[in-house]
Design an enzyme around this catalytic site. Structure first.
Site, PDB file in Angstrom:
ATOM      1  N   ARG A 237       0.853  -1.186   0.000  1.00  0.00           N
ATOM      2  CA  ARG A 237       0.000   0.000   0.000  1.00  0.00           C
ATOM      3  C   ARG A 237       0.888   1.235   0.000  1.00  0.00           C
ATOM      4  O   ARG A 237       1.882   1.303   0.732  1.00  0.00           O
ATOM      5  CB  ARG A 237      -0.908   0.029   1.234  1.00  0.00           C
ATOM      6  CG  ARG A 237      -2.105  -0.913   1.166  1.00  0.00           C
ATOM      7  CD  ARG A 237      -3.134  -0.462   0.108  1.00  0.00           C
ATOM      8  NE  ARG A 237      -4.299  -1.339   0.062  1.00  0.00           N
ATOM      9  CZ  ARG A 237      -4.419  -2.414  -0.719  1.00  0.00           C
ATOM     10  NH1 ARG A 237      -3.447  -2.755  -1.534  1.00  0.00           N
ATOM     11  NH2 ARG A 237      -5.530  -3.135  -0.698  1.00  0.00           N
ATOM     12  N   GLU A 266      -3.291   7.626  -4.942  1.00  0.00           N
ATOM     13  CA  GLU A 266      -3.409   7.117  -6.314  1.00  0.00           C
ATOM     14  C   GLU A 266      -4.442   7.881  -7.133  1.00  0.00           C
ATOM     15  O   GLU A 266      -4.638   7.600  -8.310  1.00  0.00           O
ATOM     16  CB  GLU A 266      -3.708   5.609  -6.281  1.00  0.00           C
ATOM     17  CG  GLU A 266      -2.489   4.835  -5.802  1.00  0.00           C
ATOM     18  CD  GLU A 266      -2.748   3.376  -5.470  1.00  0.00           C
ATOM     19  OE1 GLU A 266      -3.751   2.811  -5.922  1.00  0.00           O
ATOM     20  OE2 GLU A 266      -1.908   2.806  -4.752  1.00  0.00           O
ATOM     21  N   HIS A 285      -1.121  -0.017  -9.773  1.00  0.00           N
ATOM     22  CA  HIS A 285      -1.799  -0.882  -8.787  1.00  0.00           C
ATOM     23  C   HIS A 285      -2.408  -2.103  -9.500  1.00  0.00           C
ATOM     24  O   HIS A 285      -3.608  -2.391  -9.381  1.00  0.00           O
ATOM     25  CB  HIS A 285      -2.884  -0.098  -8.036  1.00  0.00           C
ATOM     26  CG  HIS A 285      -3.241  -0.731  -6.722  1.00  0.00           C
ATOM     27  ND1 HIS A 285      -3.521  -0.029  -5.588  1.00  0.00           N
ATOM     28  CD2 HIS A 285      -3.343  -2.045  -6.364  1.00  0.00           C
ATOM     29  CE1 HIS A 285      -3.794  -0.862  -4.590  1.00  0.00           C
ATOM     30  NE2 HIS A 285      -3.698  -2.107  -5.046  1.00  0.00           N
TER      31      HIS A 285
HETATM   32  P1  NAD Z   1      -1.261 -11.180   5.000  1.00  0.00           P
HETATM   33  O1  NAD Z   1      -2.257 -10.700   5.997  1.00  0.00           O
HETATM   34  O2  NAD Z   1      -1.212 -12.627   4.674  1.00  0.00           O
HETATM   35  O3  NAD Z   1       0.226 -10.745   5.450  1.00  0.00           O
HETATM   36  C1  NAD Z   1       0.550  -9.481   5.948  1.00  0.00           C
HETATM   37  C2  NAD Z   1       1.675  -9.670   6.948  1.00  0.00           C
HETATM   38  O4  NAD Z   1       2.106  -8.373   7.375  1.00  0.00           O
HETATM   39  C3  NAD Z   1       1.221 -10.443   8.212  1.00  0.00           C
HETATM   40  O5  NAD Z   1       2.057 -11.568   8.420  1.00  0.00           O
HETATM   41  C4  NAD Z   1       1.370  -9.424   9.326  1.00  0.00           C
HETATM   42  O6  NAD Z   1       1.806 -10.010  10.551  1.00  0.00           O
HETATM   43  C5  NAD Z   1       2.438  -8.488   8.757  1.00  0.00           C
HETATM   44  N1  NAD Z   1       2.464  -7.204   9.451  1.00  0.00           N
HETATM   45  C6  NAD Z   1       1.454  -6.534  10.052  1.00  0.00           C
HETATM   46  N2  NAD Z   1       1.914  -5.403  10.612  1.00  0.00           N
HETATM   47  C7  NAD Z   1       3.248  -5.364  10.359  1.00  0.00           C
HETATM   48  C8  NAD Z   1       4.275  -4.450  10.709  1.00  0.00           C
HETATM   49  N3  NAD Z   1       4.019  -3.356  11.429  1.00  0.00           N
HETATM   50  N4  NAD Z   1       5.522  -4.709  10.285  1.00  0.00           N
HETATM   51  C9  NAD Z   1       5.800  -5.824   9.576  1.00  0.00           C
HETATM   52  N5  NAD Z   1       4.868  -6.748   9.244  1.00  0.00           N
HETATM   53  C10 NAD Z   1       3.608  -6.511   9.627  1.00  0.00           C
HETATM   54  O7  NAD Z   1      -1.516 -10.318   3.689  1.00  0.00           O
HETATM   55  P2  NAD Z   1      -0.959 -10.639   2.219  1.00  0.00           P
HETATM   56  O8  NAD Z   1      -1.978 -11.445   1.478  1.00  0.00           O
HETATM   57  O9  NAD Z   1       0.419 -11.143   2.318  1.00  0.00           O
HETATM   58  O10 NAD Z   1      -0.989  -9.167   1.594  1.00  0.00           O
HETATM   59  C11 NAD Z   1      -0.108  -8.164   2.063  1.00  0.00           C
HETATM   60  C12 NAD Z   1      -0.564  -6.798   1.578  1.00  0.00           C
HETATM   61  O11 NAD Z   1      -0.419  -6.738   0.170  1.00  0.00           O
HETATM   62  C13 NAD Z   1      -2.060  -6.512   1.805  1.00  0.00           C
HETATM   63  O12 NAD Z   1      -2.309  -5.977   3.083  1.00  0.00           O
HETATM   64  C14 NAD Z   1      -2.414  -5.560   0.712  1.00  0.00           C
HETATM   65  O13 NAD Z   1      -2.382  -4.231   1.200  1.00  0.00           O
HETATM   66  C15 NAD Z   1      -1.309  -5.761  -0.323  1.00  0.00           C
HETATM   67  N6  NAD Z   1      -1.857  -6.216  -1.604  1.00  0.00           N
HETATM   68  C16 NAD Z   1      -1.595  -5.473  -2.707  1.00  0.00           C
HETATM   69  C17 NAD Z   1      -2.091  -5.879  -3.947  1.00  0.00           C
HETATM   70  C18 NAD Z   1      -1.798  -5.096  -5.209  1.00  0.00           C
HETATM   71  O14 NAD Z   1      -2.480  -5.297  -6.207  1.00  0.00           O
HETATM   72  N7  NAD Z   1      -0.792  -4.246  -5.224  1.00  0.00           N
HETATM   73  C19 NAD Z   1      -2.870  -7.039  -4.034  1.00  0.00           C
HETATM   74  C20 NAD Z   1      -3.079  -7.798  -2.886  1.00  0.00           C
HETATM   75  C21 NAD Z   1      -2.574  -7.369  -1.664  1.00  0.00           C
END
Ligand code: NAD
Length: 311
Positions: A237, A266, A285
């Site tokens: 994000r 964005e 994105h």
């Molecule tokens: P997920 O929930 O499986 O993993 C996120 C991880 O981040 C978790 O293990 C959590 O413990 C960790 N986390 C939380 N707070 C943290 C901190 N302060 N420092 C370090 N780590 C921390 O989610 P995911 O499926 O792996 O997705 C991750 C992120 O990717 C989503 O939250 C979303 O914003 C982003 N995403 C972006 C797109 C895109 O099109 N660009 C698509 C899907 C997801």
């Protein structure tokens, strides 16, 4: 039951709610609203039972407080940072996401960005476009298998990214205070107890944490200084990186390369500086997207909402 899909006009993922109707079948009527803001919605939506929220439409407290019988909101995405969760909680509305539709795509996109930066493909293209075949003009290229890769956030996507970098022979470490111990041994990666430790020990850092109050501007001026001469990728994000600190870092040629699929705002114009540099890669994105991921996401969003409303 009545369900509204709220989607932004100029980013129409859903033109016909046919897939959602297939899933919800006889159990609910589905209406699609292309709006940029909830104030543009017709008043009858306030009486609907459930909502599916797409990208770019913020669902803030005043809107959530005016919903009369809504019991569930599903964010058709992984991150639900566009929804006021506290307001929903106070109204007894359950908010859910679709966690597992595009993990492979985001991991592949992060790797594509890393390979582009490390192999300096935009620079190579520019050399050829200028009429030269002098490979030395591309600049120094690192050997991928000698690099230390640092991942911020080690959930579904972080782990998928780790597996890909490991296939290239890289050493992978992560910073994620919420992941239970033992994962590192099972996956052959290293855990860093501090963000600073991760930034100091990595040649390339890729962000895979959610956006929340703890992660907003997690990467600011100080962290960028620590990343001097290194690569930074963000497919999570935009607001996790302080955009104005990043602009300064790019302007000062502080980093070896930056790749961003997400940006702090964005909906606003991207600063010209980011567009003019071939050590900055941008994509709109799109990391989640593939022809397989989008229908999967739409079907899963409808399934999740149905299961919430049938409880
Ligand atoms: P997920 O929930 O499986 O993993 C996120 C991880 O981040 C978790 O293990 C959590 O413990 C960790 N986390 C939380 N707070 C943290 C901190 N302060 N420092 C370090 N780590 C921390 O989610 P995911 O499926 O792996 O997705 C991750 C992120 O990717 C989503 O939250 C979303 O914003 C982003 N995403 C972006 C797109 C895109 O099109 N660009 C698509 C899907 C997801």
């Amino acid at each position: 039951m009545k369900i509204a899909i709220i989607d932004s006009c100029d980013n129409s993922y859903v033109n016909e709610p046919d897939l959602e109707r297939e899933v919800l079948a006889t159990k609910a009527d589905v209406e699609l609203y292309h709006v940029r803001n909830t104030s543009e919605l017709p008043p009858q939506v306030l009486g609907y039972d459930g909502l599916i929220s797409w990208h770019l439409v913020p669902l803030r407290a005043p809107f959530i407080n005016s919903l009369r019988q809504c019991r569930g909101i599903v964010r058709a995405a992984v991150g639900f940072d566009n929804i006021d969760l506290q307001a929903a909680r106070e109204r007894g509305i359950v908010v859910a996401n679709v966690p597992d539709y595009g993990t492979e795509e985001v991991a592949d996109h992060s790797l594509a960005m890393a390979l582009n930066l490390l192999r300096r493909l935009p620079q190579g293209h520019a050399v050829v476009a200028s009429g030269s075949w002098d490979w030395r003009e591309v600049g120094p290229l690192p050997r991928l298998s000698q690099l230390d890769i640092g991942l911020i956030g080690f959930g579904r996507i972080g782990m998928a990214v780790a597996a890909r970098f490991k296939a290239f022979g890289c050493r992978v470490r992560f910073y994620d205070p919420y992941v239970s111990s033992g994962v590192e041994k099972a996956l052959g990666v290293r855990r860093c107890e501090s963000l600073t430790g991760l930034l100091q020990g990595s040649d390339l850092v890729s962000i895979h944490a959610p956006l929340n109050e703890e992660t907003r501007h997690l990467i600011g001026r100080r962290e960028l200084e620590t990343l001097k001469g290194k690569y930074l990728i963000n497919t999570a994000r935009g607001p996790i990186i302080d955009c104005s600190a990043l602009a300064d870092a790019v302007s000062d040629h502080l980093l070896a390369g930056v790749a961003l699929d997400v940006f702090e705002d964005e909906q606003a114009a991207i600063p010209m500086l980011f567009l003019q540099r071939n050590d900055v890669l941008l994509s709109p994105h799109v990391a989640f997207y593939s022809q397989a991921a989008l229908p999967e996401l739409r079907r899963k969003a409808a399934q999740v909402l149905l299961s919430l409303l049938e409880q």
